[in-house]
Design a protein around this motif. Structure first.
Motif, mmCIF file in Angstrom:
data_model
loop_
_atom_site.group_PDB
_atom_site.id
_atom_site.type_symbol
_atom_site.label_atom_id
_atom_site.label_comp_id
_atom_site.label_asym_id
_atom_site.label_seq_id
_atom_site.Cartn_x
_atom_site.Cartn_y
_atom_site.Cartn_z
ATOM 1 N N LEU A 1 45.043 -35.451 -1.298
ATOM 2 C CA LEU A 1 45.295 -36.795 -1.825
ATOM 3 C C LEU A 1 43.927 -37.345 -2.223
ATOM 4 C CD1 LEU A 1 47.146 -39.249 -2.313
ATOM 5 C CD2 LEU A 1 46.899 -39.843 0.114
ATOM 6 N N ILE B 1 41.792 -40.012 -3.739
ATOM 7 C CA ILE B 1 41.846 -41.444 -4.078
ATOM 8 C C ILE B 1 40.506 -41.859 -4.685
ATOM 9 C CG2 ILE B 1 42.281 -43.759 -3.189
ATOM 10 C CD1 ILE B 1 43.815 -42.505 -0.855
ATOM 11 N N THR C 1 39.771 -40.913 -8.141
ATOM 12 C CA THR C 1 39.595 -39.600 -8.767
ATOM 13 C C THR C 1 38.409 -39.536 -9.728
ATOM 14 O OG1 THR C 1 41.987 -39.381 -8.691
ATOM 15 C CG2 THR C 1 40.830 -37.936 -10.222
ATOM 16 N N TYR D 1 46.493 -37.366 -7.384
ATOM 17 C CA TYR D 1 45.323 -38.143 -7.778
ATOM 18 C C TYR D 1 45.682 -39.628 -7.829
ATOM 19 C CZ TYR D 1 43.173 -33.793 -9.513
ATOM 20 O OH TYR D 1 42.622 -32.531 -9.629
ATOM 21 N N VAL D 2 44.722 -40.473 -7.457
ATOM 22 C CA VAL D 2 44.934 -41.925 -7.498
ATOM 23 C C VAL D 2 43.691 -42.588 -8.092
ATOM 24 C CG1 VAL D 2 45.417 -44.015 -6.148
ATOM 25 C CG2 VAL D 2 46.237 -41.779 -5.315
ATOM 26 N N ASP D 3 43.884 -43.464 -9.068
ATOM 27 C CA ASP D 3 42.779 -44.270 -9.593
ATOM 28 C C ASP D 3 43.415 -45.519 -10.206
ATOM 29 O OD1 ASP D 3 39.636 -43.174 -10.340
ATOM 30 O OD2 ASP D 3 40.284 -45.059 -11.272
ATOM 31 N N VAL E 1 43.277 -48.893 -4.507
ATOM 32 C CA VAL E 1 43.035 -48.445 -3.131
ATOM 33 C C VAL E 1 43.273 -49.571 -2.113
ATOM 34 C CG1 VAL E 1 40.545 -48.947 -3.116
ATOM 35 C CG2 VAL E 1 41.439 -47.096 -1.691
ATOM 36 N N PRO F 1 47.120 -49.367 0.190
ATOM 37 C CA PRO F 1 47.413 -47.997 0.647
ATOM 38 C C PRO F 1 48.897 -47.748 0.871
ATOM 39 C CG PRO F 1 46.280 -49.262 2.367
ATOM 40 C CD PRO F 1 46.240 -50.086 1.128
ATOM 41 N N ILE G 1 50.338 -46.528 -2.316
ATOM 42 C CA ILE G 1 49.858 -45.166 -2.606
ATOM 43 C C ILE G 1 50.628 -44.157 -1.754
ATOM 44 C CG2 ILE G 1 47.863 -43.616 -2.335
ATOM 45 C CD1 ILE G 1 46.088 -46.073 -3.101
ATOM 46 N N MET H 1 38.217 -39.439 -0.228
ATOM 47 C CA MET H 1 37.772 -40.782 -0.629
ATOM 48 C C MET H 1 36.297 -40.675 -0.990
ATOM 49 S SD MET H 1 39.678 -43.182 2.142
ATOM 50 C CE MET H 1 41.025 -44.103 1.446
ATOM 51 N N VAL I 1 45.766 -44.864 5.944
ATOM 52 C CA VAL I 1 46.044 -43.586 5.271
ATOM 53 C C VAL I 1 46.028 -42.458 6.292
ATOM 54 C CG1 VAL I 1 45.313 -41.978 3.476
ATOM 55 C CG2 VAL I 1 45.134 -44.436 3.076
#
Ligand code: SAM
Length: 267
Positions: free
Chosen positions: A77, A79, A81, A104-106, A134, A137, A140, A158, A178
């Protein structure tokens, strides 16, 4: 992946954005004139910034390779990216384990616009992209459960992201939330800029002040002690919290940079 029609309206090319300036510093082409100007100005004030950005990406490569090859991790995961570059998390992980699953998280619209590059999974594996902040959470995690199995270990990455959560208690709370959602045997992979002089970090105080007056989102660095506390309740792997360039360093690794890096396991 989220729909992308709102990307053009969200792309602000009048103000330097972190994802694009970071891309500029590592030699990428996905940036605008304003990003280049601010990137050059910061590099003039704090020349090691380019080496920091490269050292951080190299740390990402070594950490993902280690977790996939040596620890059998099959879920990531990632976060914060950043823009796709030569070796993204899924490419590194799936070279070792084609069945690896990566989320992916952005929250930057330019990353969303390029997210298709992040979604070129192997047939055996999966990649997904979440357009989210972010600071949320819960959202996400809820979305990530569509791709990741939270009963099996996950490497939570992270890298260079908690420095955009200016409130320290909030940043710690995000990590706690998280890590609470993933099972024992999961990992936290983290990098974070520091003002600590042991790593030559004091020099970035004026550069970060300039950044915060001229670019977005606002950033902070932290002491090694505060960064170490993100790992409370976890077991740091060797060599602990060090300059990210010195974590499992290879012969090409540069000397210390003022960016801590570490990997820890959830007991
Ligand atoms: C310094 S770059 C790091 C990129 C990558 N993790 C790496 O280590 O090379 C930080 C990334 O975090 C993203 N970011 C900043 N604030 C964020 C937020 N509140 N929520 C989600 N992503 C954010 C930026 O858009 C950028 O892509």
């Amino acid at each position: 992946m989220s729909d992308t029609p709102d990307v053009p309206s969200r792309l602000n090319t009048g103000v330097a954005h972190n994802a694009r300036v970071w891309n500029y510093w590592i030699g990428g082409k996905d940036n605008y004139e304003v990003d280049q100007q601010v990137g050059e100005h910061v590099a003039g004030m704090f020349p090691i910034i380019r080496a920091i950005a490269r050292a951080d990406r190299d740390f990402l490569g070594r950490a993902v390779r280690y977790l996939a090859a040596e620890r059998g991790v099959r879920q990531f995961l990632d976060i914060g990216t950043g823009l796709p570059t030569v070796d993204n998390t899924h490419e590194i992980a799936q070279r070792i384990a084609p069945d690896a699953r990566i989320v992916y998280v952005d929250n930057d619209p330019i990353v969303l616009a390029h997210a298709r590059t992040l979604l070129t999974s192997t047939r055996e594996g999966v990649t997904d992209y979440i357009d989210a902040d972010v600071h949320d959470p819960a959202a996400i995690l809820e979305r990530a459960t569509r791709t990741l199995d939270f009963t099996k270990p996950v490497a939570v990455m992270m890298l260079g992201i908690l420095n955009f959560v200016l409130d320290y208690d909030k940043a710690r709370d995000i990590v706690r939330q998280v890590l609470a959602a993933v099972p024992s045997g999961s990992f936290l992979v983290l990098t974070h800029p520091t003002f600590d002089d042991a790593l030559g970090g004091a020099g970035q105080i004026p550069a970060m002040k300039f950044w915060n007056e001229n670019a977005t989102p606002p950033i902070t660095a932290r002491s090694g002690t505060d960064i170490a506390a993100f790992f409370d309740g976890l077991e740091l792997l060797e060599p602990g919290l060090v300059s990210c360039s010195q974590w499992h360093a290879d012969s090409d690794s540069p000397g210390a940079v003022p960016q801590f890096g570490a990997v820890a396991v959830k007991p």
